[in-house]
Design an enzyme around this catalytic site. Structure first.
Site, PDB file in Angstrom:
ATOM      1  N   ASP A 154      -2.880   4.876  -2.661  1.00 54.38           N
ATOM      2  CA  ASP A 154      -3.809   6.010  -2.248  1.00 54.38           C
ATOM      3  C   ASP A 154      -3.802   7.327  -2.617  1.00 54.38           C
ATOM      4  O   ASP A 154      -3.218   7.332  -2.838  1.00 54.38           O
ATOM      5  CB  ASP A 154      -3.237   5.921  -0.514  1.00 54.38           C
ATOM      6  N   ASP A 191       0.485  -0.920   0.591  1.00 49.61           N
ATOM      7  CA  ASP A 191       0.066   0.009   0.280  1.00 49.61           C
ATOM      8  C   ASP A 191       1.206   1.007   0.536  1.00 49.61           C
ATOM      9  O   ASP A 191       1.417   1.366   1.044  1.00 49.61           O
ATOM     10  CB  ASP A 191      -0.783  -0.098   1.321  1.00 49.61           C
ATOM     11  N   HIS A 214     -10.685  -1.162   4.383  1.00 47.82           N
ATOM     12  CA  HIS A 214     -11.026  -1.074   5.743  1.00 47.82           C
ATOM     13  C   HIS A 214     -11.113  -0.040   5.916  1.00 47.82           C
ATOM     14  O   HIS A 214     -11.451   0.709   7.212  1.00 47.82           O
ATOM     15  CB  HIS A 214      -9.182  -1.156   6.334  1.00 47.82           C
ATOM     16  N   ASP A 215     -11.968   1.070   4.909  1.00 48.66           N
ATOM     17  CA  ASP A 215     -12.722   1.882   5.034  1.00 48.66           C
ATOM     18  C   ASP A 215     -14.256   1.849   4.754  1.00 48.66           C
ATOM     19  O   ASP A 215     -14.893   3.045   5.085  1.00 48.66           O
ATOM     20  CB  ASP A 215     -12.508   3.333   3.897  1.00 48.66           C
ATOM     21  N   GLU A 274      -6.051   4.285  -5.743  1.00 47.23           N
ATOM     22  CA  GLU A 274      -7.557   4.047  -5.067  1.00 47.23           C
ATOM     23  C   GLU A 274      -8.483   5.913  -5.545  1.00 47.23           C
ATOM     24  O   GLU A 274      -7.645   6.917  -5.115  1.00 47.23           O
ATOM     25  CB  GLU A 274      -6.850   4.346  -3.910  1.00 47.23           C
TER      26      GLU A 274
HETATM   27  O1  TEU Z   1      -9.310   6.596   1.943  1.00 44.29           O
HETATM   28  C1  TEU Z   1      -9.457   8.113   1.516  1.00 44.29           C
HETATM   29  C2  TEU Z   1     -10.770   8.488   2.190  1.00 44.29           C
HETATM   30  O2  TEU Z   1     -10.943   9.206   2.147  1.00 44.29           O
HETATM   31  C3  TEU Z   1     -11.381   7.208   3.075  1.00 44.29           C
HETATM   32  O3  TEU Z   1     -10.052   7.029   3.791  1.00 44.29           O
HETATM   33  C4  TEU Z   1     -12.602   8.132   3.467  1.00 44.29           C
HETATM   34  O4  TEU Z   1     -12.841   7.759   4.796  1.00 44.29           O
HETATM   35  C5  TEU Z   1     -13.380   8.423   3.060  1.00 44.29           C
HETATM   36  O5  TEU Z   1     -14.859   8.961   4.188  1.00 44.29           O
HETATM   37  C6  TEU Z   1     -14.116   6.565   2.221  1.00 44.29           C
HETATM   38  O6  TEU Z   1     -14.833   6.066   3.515  1.00 44.29           O
HETATM   39  C7  TEU Z   1      -7.413   6.698   1.992  1.00 44.29           C
HETATM   40  C8  TEU Z   1      -7.316   5.001   2.656  1.00 44.29           C
HETATM   41  O7  TEU Z   1      -8.095   3.840   2.271  1.00 44.29           O
HETATM   42  C9  TEU Z   1      -7.856   5.529   4.289  1.00 44.29           C
HETATM   43  O8  TEU Z   1      -7.880   4.668   5.472  1.00 44.29           O
HETATM   44  C10 TEU Z   1      -6.933   6.940   4.723  1.00 44.29           C
HETATM   45  O9  TEU Z   1      -7.820   7.266   6.202  1.00 44.29           O
HETATM   46  C11 TEU Z   1      -6.566   8.054   3.982  1.00 44.29           C
HETATM   47  O10 TEU Z   1      -6.517   7.242   2.790  1.00 44.29           O
HETATM   48  C12 TEU Z   1      -5.121   8.629   4.063  1.00 44.29           C
HETATM   49  O11 TEU Z   1      -4.461   7.892   4.378  1.00 44.29           O
END
Ligand code: TEU
Length: 512
Positions: A191, A96, A301-302, A232
């Site tokens: 990311d 990642d 994970h989000d 992403e």
């Molecule tokens: O995520 C980007 C991001 O915008 C989402 O995490 C955010 O929570 C959105 O509301 C979707 O539900 C990436 C990573 O996957 C995340 O874990 C990190 O927190 C974020 O970038 C910052 O690196």
């Protein structure tokens, strides 16, 4: 296509996968211990969320040293050993990459705060903030007393955005990526990669004017179109995704169009009912128009667990999990599985805000409290949507702490682990795990039947997907519905089938 299609990528959240030291955090040795399990499931890649040095303000997406594995997870040698052990099982490691921002603990930012000219220009500084908002709530600008200016941080205040217009930044990042490629990493998840082309003064964040130019330079200086890369890119349209997925860019992109379908006006904290006609339209576009390789992903994970968000994770948990993997597992492209979905893990639904750790969740809680919204109402949406729902430790067994750790888990274990765990599923013939295995096996042996034009239809409760060689009926409702079907059954999620009736959350696939 560089034979990078029809792969199965299993996302591991290392912090919550398996702890072998008893410190309550998952580690790399724990992943190595579970490689046989992953090989048995049939995965081709394991995508690890970040394990590099980090103060963990955003669980590793705030990197303070790109070249050093954080001792929380182990050592660089452990990571190289994981790559070696995975290779023995024909599993590749996908890293990642967090290239949009670093941690404020990174030496580059520390030097910037000392007004070191070179590193000051690694970040984005302004005398005055404009009204760009952070993804985690509030302003995207934080004031630095040391520098006397504001710096841009689209996420937490401890995650300053890198200045991609600075060629030195890009060169340092490419050097780091090549270091890991030389160590044997064979895939990369990038990311929020669409943010690297941002032009903050013009309020442009995603897919800015130079984004495709940076992507081409990044690819040509590192992956060179030989490795599996997935970007992403929240909210990317099919055109934008298609434009970035080519030999000069990425293999594929997470666009999150269907995963966000129930977000009212794009706001995930404001949920609405799943509209199957919109789902059909998105799947139709991706299956029939998109020429690239679709990144099929239901969970990560989000996101809240999809069986919890869309279907019924209690009385019909098993049927719901099997329904979703049957529909999504029979789509073209690469299939991404997030740890625990293969045994039907659900949202954790913690009642008390003190049980949550995620920075985004806690910011949202405080924001809603300031608006004098009742605690119950706030907790209802947090229990459904918080990212911590997907981050609770993996449920391996029905023993204490679900077999995840002998110590105190960093995040509470889901209380349903005694009923939902790997040990139970592995040994039960009609389990979700064994159903996932069958879908993955079918994909590997019959991809030509999947890789065909698809016709999607829905009446609002039942979704049908018809391809050249099979037809799928999925009942997204809790009612029994009469339908006429015929053919040889290929997949079913109940133990039997009922003549011309589709039961609650029942999915049937007939070969033609
Ligand atoms: O995520 C980007 C991001 O915008 C989402 O995490 C955010 O929570 C959105 O509301 C979707 O539900 C990436 C990573 O996957 C995340 O874990 C990190 O927190 C974020 O970038 C910052 O690196």
């Amino acid at each position: 296509m560089r034979n990078l299609e029809n792969k199965v990528i299993y996302q591991i959240y290392p912090k919550s996968f398996k702890d072998t030291t008893g410190n309550g955090y998952g580690d790399i040795q724990g992943i190595i211990e579970k490689l046989d399990y992953l090989q048995d499931l049939g995965v081709d890649y394991i995508w690890l969320s970040p394990c590099c040095k980090s103060p963990q303000n955003d669980n590793g997406y705030d990197i303070s040293d790109y070249m050093q594995i954080d001792e929380l997870f182990g050592t660089n040698d452990d990571y190289e050993n994981l790559i070696k052990e995975a290779k023995k099982r024909n599993i590749k490691v996908m890293m990642d990459l967090v290239l949009n921002h670093t941690s404020s603990e990174h030496i580059w930012f520390k030097k910037a705060l000392e007004k070191d000219e070179k590193y000051y220009n690694y970040y984005i500084w302004r005398d005055k903030p404009n009204n760009i908002k952070s993804m985690f709530g509030g302003s995207a600008w934080s004031y630095s007393e040391e520098v006397g200016k504001y710096y841009l941080r689209l996420f937490d205040k401890t995650q300053p955005d890198l200045n991609w217009e600075n060629e030195e930044v890009r060169k340092d990042l490419y050097k780091m990526i090549n270091y890991w490629i030389n160590k044997g990493v064979e895939g990369f998840r990038l990311d929020v990669i669409d943010l690297i082309g941002k032009e903050p003064d013009k309020m442009i964040l995603g897919k800015g004017p130079k984004f495709y130019e940076y992507l081409k330079e990044l690819n040509n200086n590192t992956f060179k179109d030989k490795l599996l890369t997935v970007g992403e890119c929240w909210g990317s349209s099919i055109e934008e995704s298609y434009k970035m997925c080519n030999k000069d860019g990425l293999t594929q992109a997470f666009h999150f169009t269907y995963q966000c379908l129930t977000n009212k006006d794009g706001d995930k904290w404001n949920q609405t009912k799943l509209d199957l006609s919109k789902l059909c339209s998105i799947l139709d576009t991706w299956e029939n128009e998109y020429k690239g390789i679709e990144a099929i992903v239901m969970n990560n994970h989000d996101l809240p667990r999809l069986i919890s968000l869309w279907l019924n994770d209690k009385e019909y948990r098993k049927e719901s999990a099997k329904l979703l993997i049957t529909l999504f597992g029979l789509l073209k492209g690469n299939l991404y599985i997030y740890q625990g979905e293969e045994i039907g893990m659900t949202n954790a639904y913690f009642d008390n805000i003190d049980d949550y750790i995620d920075v985004e969740t806690l910011n949202k809680y405080n924001e809603l409290k300031e608006k004098n919204i009742s605690e119950d109402k706030i907790m209802d949406i947090i229990k459904l949507i918080s990212r911590d729902n997907a981050r609770v430790p993996m449920q391996w067994d029905n023993i204490e702490n679900a077999g995840f750790t002998k110590g105190k888990p960093w995040l509470k274990i889901n209380k349903n682990y005694k009923e939902i765990n790997v040990a139970k599923d592995i040994n039960s013939i009609d389990s979700i795990f064994n159903y996932y295995k069958n879908i993955i096996k079918y994909r590997k042996e019959n991809y030509s039947k999947i890789d065909s034009k698809a016709i999607f239809k829905t009446d609002g409760k039942i979704l049908t997907m018809e391809k050249d060689k099979f037809i799928l009926y999925a009942n997204f409702s809790d009612q029994n519905i009469n339908i006429n079907y015929k053919g040889n059954i290929l997949f079913k999620n109940y133990n039997n089938i009922k003549e011309n009736i589709l039961r609650a959350y029942e999915v049937l696939v007939f070969s033609k």
